[in-house]
Design an enzyme around this catalytic site. Sequence first.
Site, short mmCIF file in Angstrom:
data_model
loop_
_atom_site.label_atom_id
_atom_site.label_comp_id
_atom_site.label_asym_id
_atom_site.label_seq_id
_atom_site.Cartn_x
_atom_site.Cartn_y
_atom_site.Cartn_z
N CYS A 105 4.13 4.79 -4.21
CA CYS A 105 4.28 4.21 -3.15
C CYS A 105 5.67 4.21 -2.44
O CYS A 105 5.72 5.46 -1.55
CB CYS A 105 4.34 2.55 -3.46
SG CYS A 105 3.97 1.38 -2.41
N HIS A 209 -0.77 2.49 -6.50
CA HIS A 209 0.07 2.09 -7.81
C HIS A 209 -0.94 2.73 -9.14
O HIS A 209 -1.55 1.72 -9.69
CB HIS A 209 0.39 0.62 -7.74
CG HIS A 209 1.53 0.52 -6.86
ND1 HIS A 209 2.75 0.53 -7.24
CD2 HIS A 209 1.65 -0.10 -5.66
CE1 HIS A 209 3.60 0.34 -6.24
NE2 HIS A 209 2.70 -0.24 -5.23
N GLU A 211 0.27 3.19 -11.90
CA GLU A 211 0.62 2.58 -13.01
C GLU A 211 -0.15 1.23 -13.52
O GLU A 211 -0.56 1.12 -14.53
CB GLU A 211 2.07 2.41 -13.05
CG GLU A 211 2.69 1.10 -12.27
CD GLU A 211 2.62 1.36 -10.66
OE1 GLU A 211 2.05 2.32 -10.43
OE2 GLU A 211 2.91 0.32 -9.84
#
Length: 235
Positions: A105, A209, A211
């Site tokens: 990001c 994102h 993660e």
Amino acid sequence: MKPFIGITMDRADGEKQIIPDAYVHAILQAGGTPLLIPTGVEKDIKRIVEALDGLLLSGGDDVAPYLFDEEPHPELGKVTPERDVTEVALARQFLNANKPILGICRGMQLLNIVCGGSVYQDITAQYDGPLLQHRQKAAKSFASHVVTLAPKSLLHQIVGRDAIRVNSFHHQAVREVPSPFVVTGQTSDGIIEALESVNHYFVLGVQWHPEELSIAGDTASQQLFTTFIKKCENL
Ligand code: MN
């Protein structure tokens, strides 16, 4: 040996240094040892880079536009100037050392800016053309839009697919892409969602994102993290 992965921290409120747990757990899940890097360590960058096997530039607030020679647009969001200074120094040193970097990001945007590129300070105000929703209102682990991957790119090889569905939490986007980067992922509105360096061992940025998706069980995101960790191990 498990590689040490530095994760940059956010100092958004000026009082606490924080990092969403998902970054830590995605690295642990992929077999790395996460180490948090606070804002303010720029004088010790050289030794920090020597000690680490890989760098994860995390998400966060907007990068101050003086770093790409622009004045602030009215729709620019909150900036964290001290964090910018630390992360720019870290990214430069890591690129010079040719050690693996995963930019997420804001982290992808920062990599692009460090190499001489720019971002749209606000895509709604500045992007020419109709946009998808890039600030999704659904949960962080929900994959809301499709990113088409460039054939033969590193990212395409990692996930083994022509397109992936990902989450989206940004109001800015990469604009001018300088060498050594090439665009390797885009949404149907033309927004740049992934970049990689053609001159480095492993330098990759994504606008979404992974993660959050990875800890929720998304295969493509887990493959991205495990490849990153493997590259750090094999350095
Ligand atoms: Mn997006």
